[in-house]
Design a protein around this motif. Structure first.
Motif, PDB file in Angstrom:
ATOM      1  N   LEU A  22       0.795  -1.168   0.012  1.00 10.95           N
ATOM      2  CA  LEU A  22      -0.059  -0.176  -0.022  1.00 10.95           C
ATOM      3  C   LEU A  22       0.668   1.129  -0.016  1.00 10.95           C
ATOM      4  N   ASP A  23       1.939   1.149   0.633  1.00  9.18           N
ATOM      5  CA  ASP A  23       2.812   2.339   0.780  1.00  9.18           C
ATOM      6  C   ASP A  23       3.417   2.681  -0.559  1.00  9.18           C
ATOM      7  N   GLU A  24       3.963   1.432  -1.238  1.00  8.97           N
ATOM      8  CA  GLU A  24       4.492   1.533  -2.631  1.00  8.97           C
ATOM      9  C   GLU A  24       3.434   2.237  -3.527  1.00  8.97           C
ATOM     10  N   ALA A  25       2.262   1.475  -3.450  1.00  9.24           N
ATOM     11  CA  ALA A  25       1.055   1.831  -4.410  1.00  9.24           C
ATOM     12  C   ALA A  25       1.036   3.272  -4.255  1.00  9.24           C
ATOM     13  N   SER A  26       0.867   3.761  -3.060  1.00 12.50           N
ATOM     14  CA  SER A  26       0.610   5.260  -2.896  1.00 12.50           C
ATOM     15  C   SER A  26       1.461   6.196  -3.446  1.00 12.50           C
ATOM     16  N   LYS A  27       2.493   5.707  -3.275  1.00 11.22           N
ATOM     17  CA  LYS A  27       3.812   6.520  -4.087  1.00 11.22           C
ATOM     18  C   LYS A  27       3.550   6.560  -5.472  1.00 11.22           C
ATOM     19  N   HIS A  74       2.016   9.299 -10.451  1.00 12.36           N
ATOM     20  CA  HIS A  74       0.427   9.202 -11.259  1.00 12.36           C
ATOM     21  C   HIS A  74       0.612   8.107 -12.130  1.00 12.36           C
ATOM     22  N   ASP A  75       1.097   7.117 -11.549  1.00  9.22           N
ATOM     23  CA  ASP A  75       1.349   5.851 -12.540  1.00  9.22           C
ATOM     24  C   ASP A  75       0.155   4.810 -11.864  1.00  9.22           C
ATOM     25  N   ILE A  76      -1.061   5.014 -12.496  1.00  4.68           N
ATOM     26  CA  ILE A  76      -2.260   3.985 -12.231  1.00  4.68           C
ATOM     27  C   ILE A  76      -2.093   2.525 -12.777  1.00  4.68           C
ATOM     28  N   ASP A  77      -1.286   2.342 -13.748  1.00  5.53           N
ATOM     29  CA  ASP A  77      -0.955   0.839 -14.083  1.00  5.53           C
ATOM     30  C   ASP A  77       0.043   0.123 -12.970  1.00  5.53           C
ATOM     31  N   GLY A  78       0.895   1.107 -12.667  1.00  6.37           N
ATOM     32  CA  GLY A  78       2.014   0.684 -11.803  1.00  6.37           C
ATOM     33  C   GLY A  78       1.575   0.295 -10.399  1.00  6.37           C
ATOM     34  N   MET A  79       0.508   1.124  -9.846  1.00  5.72           N
ATOM     35  CA  MET A  79      -0.144   0.824  -8.558  1.00  5.72           C
ATOM     36  C   MET A  79      -1.082  -0.300  -8.615  1.00  5.72           C
ATOM     37  N   ILE A  80      -1.653  -0.581  -9.776  1.00  7.38           N
ATOM     38  CA  ILE A  80      -2.478  -1.874 -10.005  1.00  7.38           C
ATOM     39  C   ILE A  80      -1.511  -3.061  -9.930  1.00  7.38           C
ATOM     40  N   ASP A  81      -0.691  -3.116 -10.658  1.00  6.84           N
ATOM     41  CA  ASP A  81       0.430  -4.042 -10.676  1.00  6.84           C
ATOM     42  C   ASP A  81       1.154  -4.494  -9.391  1.00  6.84           C
ATOM     43  N   LEU A 105      -0.429  -3.850  -6.353  1.00  6.10           N
ATOM     44  CA  LEU A 105      -1.449  -4.382  -5.337  1.00  6.10           C
ATOM     45  C   LEU A 105      -2.087  -5.777  -5.916  1.00  6.10           C
ATOM     46  N   GLU A 106      -2.155  -5.887  -7.149  1.00  8.65           N
ATOM     47  CA  GLU A 106      -3.038  -7.167  -7.717  1.00  8.65           C
ATOM     48  C   GLU A 106      -2.347  -8.542  -7.160  1.00  8.65           C
ATOM     49  N   PRO A 107      -0.950  -8.601  -7.152  1.00  8.49           N
ATOM     50  CA  PRO A 107      -0.661 -10.001  -6.659  1.00  8.49           C
ATOM     51  C   PRO A 107      -1.092 -10.343  -5.336  1.00  8.49           C
ATOM     52  N   LEU A 108      -1.267  -9.562  -4.546  1.00  7.41           N
ATOM     53  CA  LEU A 108      -1.794  -9.739  -2.873  1.00  7.41           C
ATOM     54  C   LEU A 108      -3.276 -10.227  -2.961  1.00  7.41           C
ATOM     55  N   HIS A 109      -4.045  -9.845  -4.167  1.00  5.47           N
ATOM     56  CA  HIS A 109      -5.414 -10.189  -4.076  1.00  5.47           C
ATOM     57  C   HIS A 109      -5.551 -11.616  -4.660  1.00  5.47           C
ATOM     58  N   LYS A 110      -4.417 -12.182  -4.916  1.00  5.31           N
ATOM     59  CA  LYS A 110      -4.588 -13.676  -5.541  1.00  5.31           C
ATOM     60  C   LYS A 110      -4.485 -14.632  -4.383  1.00  5.31           C
TER      61      LYS A 110
END
Length: 315
Positions: free
Chosen positions: A290-295, A301-308, A310-315
């Motif tokens: 979450l800390d990395e995604a918020s950065k 302003h990298d939405i794709d990077g944020m999703i990439d 966080l996505e592994p943690l949802h699996k």
């Protein structure tokens, strides 16, 4: 005996006396190789003359490392040593070192000038800047090629030469001559040589300079074909990096390794995942992600990077 005496004089800190003696000794030995009186030359003195030229060039550079004219004389002496003994490691090592130190010194001067200009807002550039730029350009390729040759001839991988080669490569890899020389080195230098510097190579897998990045990937792929076990865990660690670019670069290397070492790669990833799973608690993983995604979202302003991220943690 004379050569040994001159080395002893140098070691006892009588440097100028040793320099004068070895300078006068060169034509004497040279005459033994190519006599002027018509007698048969003695080829056994050729190796000795090469050693003498190496010492003369090295000693002269140590005494006059800031004098361009003396540096050129040193290089001429080492060049003669290489002509006399093309397979002599010490000759190539000394030749590369002189060029390397000139590049570093000139680069240091250029960097200090940049900092002075930035701090004082001076628009005029010191004429010395152009001279130092020319020094870097004229000594860079000889240094790289010299280290490549000395690494090829050296014993036990010549670690010092390899590290200095990497220093020049990573700093000036965009230079065309350096790029060509490194590409040739990746095939001419024994693969085992690179095993000593795998951490340094892994550190550059996501280099912003495309030419450096591509050559590092090619070199690591070549190493992995013969020594996949030496590379697999370092790349596995890089695959877990918080840096998106680093993860992509590591995965690209793994995709190449899978073509010849599929089981090894899969087992390494399994071990890596399990070690992380037992070493890091679930809520700690989420906190870091979450800390990395918020950065990435609010800072870059990298939405794709944020999703990439966080996505592994949802699996």
């Amino acid at each position: 005996v004379c050569y040994a005496l001159l080395k002893h004089i140098w070691q006892t800190d009588h440097h100028q006396e040793a320099l004068d003696g070895i300078r006068n000794f060169i034509p004497i030995v040279n005459n033994l190789i190519s006599p002027t009186d018509g007698s048969q030359p003695n080829p056994s003195y050729q190796a000795l003359l090469s050693k003498i030229h190496i010492k003369y060039g090295d000693w002269l550079f140590q005494q006059h490392s800031n004098d361009p004219s003396m540096i050129q004389i040193s290089k001429n002496s080492l060049n003669r040593a290489i002509e006399l003994a093309p397979e002599n490691y010490k000759a190539w090592h000394a030749w590369a070192n002189i060029n390397f130190h000139v590049v570093l010194r000139s680069d240091k001067i250029l960097n200090s000038q940049k900092s002075i200009i930035k701090s004082s807002f001076v628009k005029k550039i010191d004429p010395q800047k152009e001279t130092e730029k020319l020094n870097v350009q004229s000594h860079l390729a000889p240094a790289v090629k010299g280290f490549i040759r000395s690494i090829s001839l050296g014993k036990n991988g010549a670690l010092e030469d390899t590290l200095r080669l990497l220093t020049l490569w990573f700093k000036y890899g965009a230079n065309v001559e350096v790029e060509v020389a490194v590409r040739e080195a990746s095939t001419s230098v024994p693969v085992d040589t690179w095993l000593q510097v795998i951490p340094q190579l892994i550190a550059r897998i996501e280099s912003p300079t495309k030419t450096i990045r591509n050559e590092v990937h090619e070199l690591l792929s070549r190493v992995s074909q013969e020594h996949p076990q030496a590379l697999v865990y370092s790349v596995a660690v890089a695959c877990k990096s918080q840096s998106y670019q680093r993860r992509i670069a590591a995965e690209e290397i793994f995709s190449r390794m899978r073509s010849h070492s599929m089981k090894l790669v899969e087992h390494a990833l399994l071990v890596s995942d399990e070690l992380i799973r037992i070493a890091i608690l679930w809520h700690e993983q989420w906190h870091e992600a979450l800390d990395e995604a918020s950065k990435l979202y609010f800072g870059a302003h990298d939405i794709d990077g944020m999703i990439d991220t966080l996505e592994p943690l949802h699996k």
